[in-house]
Design a protein around this motif. Sequence first.
Motif, mmCIF file in Angstrom:
data_model
loop_
_atom_site.group_PDB
_atom_site.id
_atom_site.type_symbol
_atom_site.label_atom_id
_atom_site.label_comp_id
_atom_site.label_asym_id
_atom_site.label_seq_id
_atom_site.Cartn_x
_atom_site.Cartn_y
_atom_site.Cartn_z
ATOM 1 N N ASP A 1 -2.530 -4.612 -0.652
ATOM 2 C CA ASP A 1 -2.356 -3.642 0.317
ATOM 3 C C ASP A 1 -1.483 -3.577 1.627
ATOM 4 N N GLY A 2 -1.242 -2.575 1.365
ATOM 5 C CA GLY A 2 -0.452 -3.158 3.264
ATOM 6 C C GLY A 2 0.812 -2.703 3.246
ATOM 7 N N GLU A 3 2.089 -3.180 2.555
ATOM 8 C CA GLU A 3 3.039 -3.235 2.002
ATOM 9 C C GLU A 3 3.480 -2.909 2.067
ATOM 10 N N THR A 4 5.004 -2.311 2.490
ATOM 11 C CA THR A 4 5.804 -0.793 1.198
ATOM 12 C C THR A 4 6.311 -1.445 0.164
ATOM 13 N N ASP A 5 6.867 -2.534 0.625
ATOM 14 C CA ASP A 5 7.967 -2.674 -0.400
ATOM 15 C C ASP A 5 7.336 -3.562 -1.941
ATOM 16 N N ILE A 6 6.421 -3.387 -1.761
ATOM 17 C CA ILE A 6 5.380 -3.787 -3.241
ATOM 18 C C ILE A 6 4.036 -3.066 -3.738
ATOM 19 N N THR A 7 3.692 -1.565 -2.500
ATOM 20 C CA THR A 7 3.376 -0.865 -3.883
ATOM 21 C C THR A 7 3.754 0.425 -3.433
ATOM 22 N N PRO A 8 2.750 1.323 -4.621
ATOM 23 C CA PRO A 8 2.814 2.146 -4.604
ATOM 24 C C PRO A 8 3.395 3.152 -3.538
ATOM 25 N N ILE A 9 4.025 4.425 -3.491
ATOM 26 C CA ILE A 9 3.810 5.750 -2.406
ATOM 27 C C ILE A 9 1.748 5.631 -2.493
ATOM 28 N N GLY A 10 1.844 5.808 -1.207
ATOM 29 C CA GLY A 10 0.925 6.557 -0.800
ATOM 30 C C GLY A 10 0.184 6.490 0.426
ATOM 31 N N GLY A 11 -1.196 7.417 0.906
ATOM 32 C CA GLY A 11 -1.351 8.223 1.646
ATOM 33 C C GLY A 11 -2.417 7.981 2.653
ATOM 34 N N GLY A 12 -2.853 6.532 1.882
ATOM 35 C CA GLY A 12 -3.300 5.596 2.978
ATOM 36 C C GLY A 12 -5.068 5.869 3.033
ATOM 37 N N THR A 13 -6.098 5.136 3.839
ATOM 38 C CA THR A 13 -7.436 5.770 4.045
ATOM 39 C C THR A 13 -7.884 5.971 5.016
ATOM 40 N N GLY A 14 -8.589 7.225 5.071
ATOM 41 C CA GLY A 14 -8.997 8.186 5.979
ATOM 42 C C GLY A 14 -9.588 10.073 5.066
ATOM 43 N N GLY A 15 -10.261 10.804 5.197
ATOM 44 C CA GLY A 15 -10.432 11.827 4.702
ATOM 45 C C GLY A 15 -11.497 11.577 3.726
ATOM 46 N N SER A 16 -11.992 9.994 3.485
ATOM 47 C CA SER A 16 -13.013 9.729 2.689
ATOM 48 C C SER A 16 -12.463 9.683 1.614
ATOM 49 N N ARG A 17 -11.259 8.956 1.411
ATOM 50 C CA ARG A 17 -10.308 9.665 0.158
ATOM 51 C C ARG A 17 -10.260 7.993 -0.494
ATOM 52 N N SER A 18 -10.424 6.840 -0.315
ATOM 53 C CA SER A 18 -9.655 5.556 -0.622
ATOM 54 C C SER A 18 -10.181 5.460 -1.833
ATOM 55 N N GLY A 19 -12.512 5.475 -1.968
ATOM 56 C CA GLY A 19 -12.469 5.265 -2.856
ATOM 57 C C GLY A 19 -12.524 6.298 -4.330
ATOM 58 N N VAL A 20 -12.036 7.689 -3.542
ATOM 59 C CA VAL A 20 -11.812 8.445 -4.304
ATOM 60 C C VAL A 20 -11.071 8.493 -5.837
ATOM 61 N N ILE A 21 -9.561 8.852 -4.474
ATOM 62 C CA ILE A 21 -8.289 8.612 -5.542
ATOM 63 C C ILE A 21 -7.862 7.666 -5.512
ATOM 64 N N GLY A 22 -8.294 6.578 -4.506
ATOM 65 C CA GLY A 22 -7.520 5.307 -4.912
ATOM 66 C C GLY A 22 -8.171 4.564 -6.152
ATOM 67 N N GLY A 23 -9.822 4.489 -5.698
ATOM 68 C CA GLY A 23 -10.758 4.359 -7.521
ATOM 69 C C GLY A 23 -9.871 5.155 -8.237
ATOM 70 N N GLY A 24 -9.703 6.403 -8.075
ATOM 71 C CA GLY A 24 -9.138 6.950 -9.635
ATOM 72 C C GLY A 24 -8.354 6.028 -10.302
ATOM 73 N N ALA A 25 -6.811 6.349 -8.934
ATOM 74 C CA ALA A 25 -6.029 5.416 -9.920
ATOM 75 C C ALA A 25 -6.172 4.108 -10.367
ATOM 76 N N THR A 26 -6.915 2.741 -9.831
ATOM 77 C CA THR A 26 -7.322 1.846 -9.902
ATOM 78 C C THR A 26 -7.773 2.290 -12.000
ATOM 79 N N HIS A 27 -8.814 2.760 -11.101
ATOM 80 C CA HIS A 27 -9.609 2.947 -12.504
ATOM 81 C C HIS A 27 -8.639 3.035 -13.968
ATOM 82 N N ARG A 28 -7.710 4.957 -13.498
ATOM 83 C CA ARG A 28 -6.934 4.617 -14.610
ATOM 84 C C ARG A 28 -6.097 3.366 -15.399
#
Lengths: 168, 766
Positions: free
Chosen positions: B514-541
């Motif tokens: 993570d933390g590197e724009t060239d090699i990661t998909p576009i994303g909104g980052g961590t804030g608003g208690s979102r990474s577990g839910v949305i990042g976790g959901g994306a990883t799961h899928r």
Amino acid sequence: MHDGPGELSVTVEVNGQLIHGRVEPRLTLADWLRDDCLLTGTHLGCEHGVCGSCTVLLDDRAVRSCLLLCAQADRCSVTTVEGLASGPDELSPVQRAFMECHGLQCGFCTPGFVVSVTAFLAANPAPTDDEIAEALSGNLCRCTGYQGIIAAVRRAAEHMAEARGEVS
Amino acid sequence: MVAGRFVGQSVLRREDPRLVSGHGRYVDDVRVPGMVHAAFVRSHVARARIAALDVAAAERLPGVRAVYTARDLEPLIVGPLGATMYLSAPIPSPVALASGDVRYPGQPVALVLADSRYLAEDACELVRLDYDVATPVMDMETAAESEILVHPERGSNVVSQSRRWDDDLELAIRGAPYVVTRTFRQPRQSHTPMEPHGVVASWDRFDGELRIWCTSQRVHEVRATMGRVTGIPEQRIHVVQRDVGGAFGQKGAMRPEEIAVVLAACKAGVAVKWVEDRHENLVAGGHARSDRIAVTMGLDHEGGIIGAELDHLEDAGAYPSLGSVGGLVAMMFPGAYRMGGVNWSTRAVFTNSCGRAPYRGPWNIESLAREQIMDAAAREMGLDPVELRRRNVIARTDMPFTNASGMTYADIDPAAVLAETLRRFDYPEFLEEQSEQRGGGRRIGVGVSLFVEPTALGTGTMLGTEAAHVKVSLAGKVTVALGTSSHGQSIATTMAQIAADELGVDIEDVSVVDGETDITPIGGGTGGSRSGVIGGGATHRAAGHVRDKVLRVAAELMEAAPEDLETDRGRIQVRGTPTRSVSLAQVAHAAYVDTKLLPAGVEPGLEALVRYSTPAITFANACHICVVEILPSGQVEILRYVVVEDCGAMINPMVVHGQISGGVVQGIGGALYERFCYDEDGNPLTTTFMDYLIPTSTEVPFIEISHLNSPARGPGGYKGVGEGGAIGAVPAVRNAISDALGADVTDGVRPCDLFESTPLAGGSSR
């Protein structure tokens, strides 16, 4: 970078290695360790001696390297967080305990805590909970709420007792 | 969902060995050849016209490379500096360096580049900055009516306002058997991540590439901002961050200083580093809270809530990095209770102070106000505050439930959470004990707070989706590249847990990038208690997609049916016949090399990039109970603290506990210690950690945490858990103090307040 008139020569034993340097009188020990020795584990969180992130051992005593000048460490021995473990692939008992007890999140304050706790447990190998809280009160952490850190100190004391052959 | 081999376990963090041994890499640890150091000349006053700005003496100091003012950097700016998701919000775009006038204390005015930070700060002392000082707007209560304007070109100090008012409801509230009115305030706070802001930037004019090393919550936002500001094509901007020393909302948008440093690197053609010091961070790094709410609640004879009226006012400072939170305050005010209706008016105003930045539950005053007025109402009715909550609380059987403001909840069970908290705490036993202790003269109080937490907000913004790119290598090893990134949330561990379980591999065989724009998909980052839910959901899928393909290919290789296969520790085997198996590496070989082995219709390759969008807000729910004792000295000692949290399925309980504990202690700080102060002229007064007090180990209780699980509908059933601790703790602590004193505590109280304010300590209301 720090060349010029008025420089001082210093010789400091850093993590067991003698380092010779020429420094401006005003250069802090923290900046010297980070910029000249490239030991960036010593962190600067306030630069006014409150947060404790920059804590190092100076002749085995925990000190704030942001409040000390490098010149004051001349002919002293300094141990930074990088110098606590017995080898490059090892963790010290305190470092291991922080990992086991989730004593860190962002990790920025952690080197200061690890160094402070190392000095504290050396002086007080079997502390009470109140003594632990008191001993940690000179280091600020914004992530953990101190729960994991306090648990880590207890765990580290156990690790060290085991290592001494005492059964806890 | 059944706990997997890794998901649901307190797996130790893979981030930790490097961090505990001093080998993390934070922005201040980045060194680039030829790098020079920046320092800022800042305004010492809140509001003034710049009468003279003379940098000649600073430029002459040996070792100084350049001194830039607004005139130097403005020609490089081609687009607005604000955060992408707030570009349409009614807030002014920040300015990199002040031009013509200054509008808050600490506003950057000039930027020095020098061979060392020491020299750069020396040169700052040589910059002559003269002001025509003007009276600032410092009081949010009078800002809207003030003739002095923070931003004269806007014509008003009002940022935005909203109102929903039903006159019949007002009559019903005002005519209710019990009418309770209170005004609650919370002090201005600083997020104080232990690592302040900072950036290293390097512009190569020959290859046309801009490289940025940063400390942020969202690297893709940094790239988007700098592309917009400089006009450099985004694909030529490369943003990297490794470890980030906390943020809590303060690093969600680029600070003007960081943008100025990147611009300076472009102009000077050298790499530039700037790291904020603590004084700068406290004065100008972004502030939070600083709002007040007046509440009137009407209740019937049985304690049923007929309705409530809210008047919310928030101090946005001069350059807030987000729009108003007033709408969310109103929408979440009903919390976990049935209410007949809610009337509200909200307003955000500019003042000549440091701008508001989102901070761990930016709307939290709704919980503070609701839970405090519930206690005040219970006292007026002669009811136990817990009993009043029981009479109004919603339960799982009410789901989906639309609250009185119009927000629809799903998948929560506040009645069960309240009941479980009281059971763990043993409320009846405590009440007996309290009455005995009070007889002995001790001032002991208990405070409850029950709340619903909206997590993973942001559908329709950059925060609504997140993507994971899961790749299996030829050797059968797994890389998960994420658009989101960690600033302490353990993402490298938790997302590896999810991917390892989905793919049936050992966690050691999964790496998270993570933390590197060239090699990661576009994303909104961590804030608003979102990474577990949305990042976790994306990883799961994404991992699930790869798993499906692995099974199809393995089935072909073994001449079996995919549905008869299972994965375990990197091998795919026929269920019940472990001797018939292939390794993930064999599957990868077929997918990448020996592609003729692939079944018909299966494309080569063994990877998937899946973007996941949450259907709506994911609601979590928790209850806190706090017991305090007011010591004769005025000191508040927290004797017990109990949390029951329902954040759905837990990926890593250890990490969840850590998030809650950290949040609770920040909330304790907000209730008892933290208050950023200005004098009436706008001079900042709390500019060091000697004056701005954050909790230390001696002020925190042992926090007893337990969990219920009402899974969310998304993949894995995960809910956010980052902010709830900080939201719930402020009202719990304040209610406990109010109970101990028999008087409403309607503002933050520091040790000195309780020591000095004997009227409060003696029982009169403030």
